[in-house]
Design an enzyme around this catalytic site. Sequence first.
Site, PDB file in Angstrom:
ATOM      1  N   ASP A  72     -10.445  -3.344  -5.202  1.00  0.00           N
ATOM      2  CA  ASP A  72      -9.443  -2.462  -3.934  1.00  0.00           C
ATOM      3  C   ASP A  72     -10.070  -0.829  -4.144  1.00  0.00           C
ATOM      4  OD1 ASP A  72      -7.800  -1.227  -2.450  1.00  0.00           O
ATOM      5  OD2 ASP A  72      -5.979  -2.125  -3.274  1.00  0.00           O
ATOM      6  N   SER A 126       0.776  -1.115   0.094  1.00  0.00           N
ATOM      7  CA  SER A 126      -0.069  -0.078   0.203  1.00  0.00           C
ATOM      8  C   SER A 126       0.899   1.213   0.040  1.00  0.00           C
ATOM      9  CB  SER A 126      -0.716  -0.111   1.247  1.00  0.00           C
ATOM     10  OG  SER A 126      -1.987   1.058   1.122  1.00  0.00           O
ATOM     11  N   HIS A 135      -8.244  -4.610  -1.185  1.00  0.00           N
ATOM     12  CA  HIS A 135      -7.099  -4.101  -0.870  1.00  0.00           C
ATOM     13  C   HIS A 135      -6.466  -5.234   0.153  1.00  0.00           C
ATOM     14  CE1 HIS A 135      -4.176  -0.883   0.036  1.00  0.00           C
ATOM     15  NE2 HIS A 135      -4.340  -1.052   1.136  1.00  0.00           N
TER      16      HIS A 135
END
Length: 793
Positions: free
Chosen positions: A724, A639, A759
């Site tokens: 995501d 991320s 995600h």
Amino acid sequence: MVSLFPLAQIKLGLRPISSASASGFTRLSQRFYTTTTSTTCSSQTSAMAATDTKNLQPPVAKKVKHEMEMFGDVRVDNYYWLRDDSRSNPEILSHLQQENAYTDFIMSGTKHLEDRIYAELRSRIKEDDISAPVRKGPYYYYERTLEGKEYVQHCRRLVENNGDAPSVHDSMPTGPEAPPEHVILDENVKAKEHAYYSIGAFNVSPNHKLVAYAEDTKGDEIYTIYVMDAETCTLVGDPLVGVTSYLEWAGDEALLYITMDAILRPDKVWFHKLGTNQSTDSCLYDEKDDMFSLDLEASESKKYLFVGSESKTTRSIFYFDISKPENNLTILTPRTEGIDTSVSHRGNHFFIKRRSDEAFNSELLACPLDNVNATTILLPHRETVKIQDVRTFSDHLVVYEREKGLPRVTFYPLPPIGEPLQSLHGGQSVEFIDPVYSVEPAESQFSSSILRFDYSSLRTPPSTYDYDMNTGVSVLKKIETVLGGFDISNYVTKREWAVAQDGTHVPISIVYRKDLVKLDGSDPMLLYGYGSYEVMDLHARNKLELVRYYIVTEAISICLVMQICVDPSFKASRLSLLDRGFIYAIAHIRGGGEMGRKWYENGKYLHKKNTFTDFIDCAEYLIQKKYCTKEKLCINGRSAGGLLIGAVVNMRPDLFKAAVAGVPFVDVVTTMLDPTIPLTTAEWEEWGDPRKEEFYFYMKSYSPVDNVKAQDYPAILVTAGLNDPRVLYSEPAKFVAKLREMKTDENVLLFKCEMGAGHFSKSGRTRDVKRVNSEGTQPLELVKGAFHNPSSM
């Protein structure tokens, strides 16, 4: 999330594993405009038959010139076309599938290694297990996992002697004479109909008759709330749809919950009366400012609910008196720019943790319920100690702090309710044994003197302790079972300090197996980093619970997802690296919050590059100290940590052998210029607003997509999730496409996009073991042949 056991076969000269271990949007400002040229700039399109795997070549995305101009600067994005918010464009889906097919093809030669590591991972897991039971009222509540099942069961048992005061020595009876176990909710049954399944909240009503839970079946973090009878397991009323996982009981017959706007910003808090339709629910507050998001939590006393409205720098609090629902929300701490507050309750006082420019590491205040402006400072601000969280009990107050990069737990006695509260005295701290470790608050009972916390280190499995604040007695209630002959004494954990370019000392946490590592530069290393969002200063406990839940469901991954603070904690899957002679290290770089608020502020906005240079300096320090060489150094981040990886491979590609960027935020300028993308507006206070010239050019100078150049890169694996909502799949897709176009080396570049996840990737315990194993083997193959013969792997 990505793991690197692969780095294990990597022929990184790993030692053979012992037999004992083996068992074991409106478009921006008016100054920003875009033009698109639809001509194809590449003769080779992305159409490669995914079924032809004999001589599969890397997919080459077609180039469609797309110009973006701002402040007289023109950026050309030839892969802008890869973004499709509907996730339904056949050409884009085909390209992603071809990337997946290519990755599978390249990794097909490591099937034997995957099988071996997968067997190791499975052999360490105690599949039939329960969590540490939590005593609530007349019941013990806990989660159970079953052999061969992917998900947990939510269970409870009656407390036999409910009239007895809680004790650290309490244990839930489980024998044939014990009260029977009652399964309230079996996620395995619920998940059968879905490719993805996750519960983000599971809340029992105050009278223990009902349960409200929030369910996500796509991975997009858009939840549906169901209410069910805790005994009969039958649903009560209609579900609440299109909501967040923020929900709390407002008495036994009502709920507060939060919904999101079109860009997935939590913006409205609602009151729902059981038995009524969602369309008739009352909106208690609507946050109009798109820089702010809402969160919701219950006080430890369960008498109040707190609604926070926060940006990255400012946070105000409303309270909801459960005994007086007709009063709706009342302002407790009004919004003041730069002031961040969070609140607890006990007796006739609110306790306020307050951060400001002057009190940057926070101070602790108290105020009477009937005069919230009459605040008293209980703990003043300290420049070297950060107040991270505060928990109240009927007779005690617990402060979670940070000093010198490590967490600390300090508790104070409180005077009887009704007596004046002017200051705190007699504070005592809990002692921990490892040199580097992680400690987090766990659910405790407000009316008791027993503090429960979760402890872990790089070599100590997750452990739940009950600590009696009156007697100082501590009892281990649960430690994660690690099968396969795991012996904590085989591993060494330590802290090192690298010196950054500007003289700042940056902490590094390290673990290795002492009988395998030589520390002469010949050992392979995996270096992990994140360096954003300050950390576990998670005001809303729901956030912490969401993190906790994800850790449970992803328990075998090598990298801790959402581990923003990146405190050193244990992962059983990491043993597949350590037992092959790997050294594992975490660089606690600026932008995180490990060293206090200033540590975070010096790694954001116009100081963001400190995050990247700190990581590079840590890598060079580890090489200098002979923990590894650059030929044996692999790096990993996810991320915002994926942004870190993208930035440093652009800046110093020569320093690393292999890199893994999980769901990486790599298209910084384009994303932050588009307020229609989820999270963008709220993130301006984290990264800066590129609609302002200074921020635009600074962000462009490090944005990975904008800085790919014609140079040699290390072997790279990039991952994404199609659904995501936090980092659009198109960001890593564009990054990979541009790398394929520009890089001058022959090193492997792989891209894996999970087509049915978000995600946080796949759900389910063993499914994730398989995924982690597969992705983990990839980096090993990335550097295949670079070192010793891996036949012993």
